[in-house]
Design an enzyme around this catalytic site. Structure first.
Site, mmCIF file in Angstrom:
data_model
loop_
_atom_site.group_PDB
_atom_site.id
_atom_site.type_symbol
_atom_site.label_atom_id
_atom_site.label_comp_id
_atom_site.label_asym_id
_atom_site.label_seq_id
_atom_site.Cartn_x
_atom_site.Cartn_y
_atom_site.Cartn_z
ATOM 1 C CB CYS A 76 -29.001 41.024 33.398
ATOM 2 S SG CYS A 76 -27.636 40.173 34.221
ATOM 3 C CG HIS A 176 -25.747 42.140 29.844
ATOM 4 N ND1 HIS A 176 -26.393 43.238 30.421
ATOM 5 C CD2 HIS A 176 -25.534 41.062 30.698
ATOM 6 C CE1 HIS A 176 -26.147 43.093 31.831
ATOM 7 N NE2 HIS A 176 -25.705 41.897 31.922
ATOM 8 C CD GLU A 178 -27.221 45.523 27.866
ATOM 9 O OE1 GLU A 178 -26.639 45.430 28.947
ATOM 10 O OE2 GLU A 178 -28.146 44.826 27.241
#
Length: 196
Positions: A76, A176, A178
């Site tokens: 990001c 992202h 994750e």
């Protein structure tokens, strides 16, 4: 061993937990002198680019990252900071990945670009193994890297922009991973297996 760089500009727990789900226990580091001890590193980031760059420089991370010769990936804002410069605060960034970060021209679409979006273009690279056009990942951003020769994956939201970039040992993901379910886990695993 993998390091997660903590400059105080990111919520690093979600990144740490994502690697732990892959069976890897990253170490969160706050001292640039520690970086060289690790086989690979993550530079996460949220917030304003000018604040984040000031912290990187004040804490000595800019030089440590420039000297690092093993795989390092920004996530990001961390990806944007690896680029040459950004329109967000009009600051010079780390200059590890060629290209400029510009305000994302969303047209009639809501800004910031937030939520799941489709990948529209995927180049062959160790970081993109198993990735397909039309896979979806989770974005939250108002600025984006303009596509160039270092763009591995593109996406579109009002305009085309870089979703994944790489140059030498440096890489970045605008979204992202994750928070991107199985596709994100696959990409993080690719990073773990990336050999220069």
């Amino acid at each position: 061993m993998i390091a997660i760089i903590n400059t105080g500009c990111a919520n690093i727990n979600s990144v740490r937990f994502a690697f732990e789900r892959l069976g890897v226990n990253p170490e969160v580091i706050r001292d640039p002198a520690q970086l060289g001890q690790f086989d690979r590193a993550i530079l996460p980031g949220v917030g304003h680019a000018s604040v984040a760059m000031k912290r990187l420089r004040d804490q000595g991370w800019d030089q440590a990252i420039a000297d690092y010769q093993k795989p390092l990936m920004g996530i990001c804002l961390g990806m944007q900071l690896l680029c040459e410069q950004t329109e967000e605060g009009h600051v010079e960034c780390l200059g590890r990945i060629p290209g400029k970060v510009r305000h994302l021209e969303t047209g009639q679409l809501t800004s910031p670009h937030m939520g799941w979006n489709t990948l529209s273009e995927v180049k062959t690279h160790p970081l993109t193994q198993g990735l397909n056009r039309d896979d979806q990942v989770y974005f939250v951003h108002s600025f984006a890297h303009s596509c160039n020769a270092n763009t591995l994956v593109a996406s579109e939201y009002g305009t085309r922009f870089s979703a994944v970039v790489a140059k030498d040992n440096y890489a970045g993901m605008q979204f992202h991973p994750e928070k991107s379910a199985k596709v994100g886990a696959k990409l993080l695993n690719n990073f773990l297996n990336w050999q220069l």
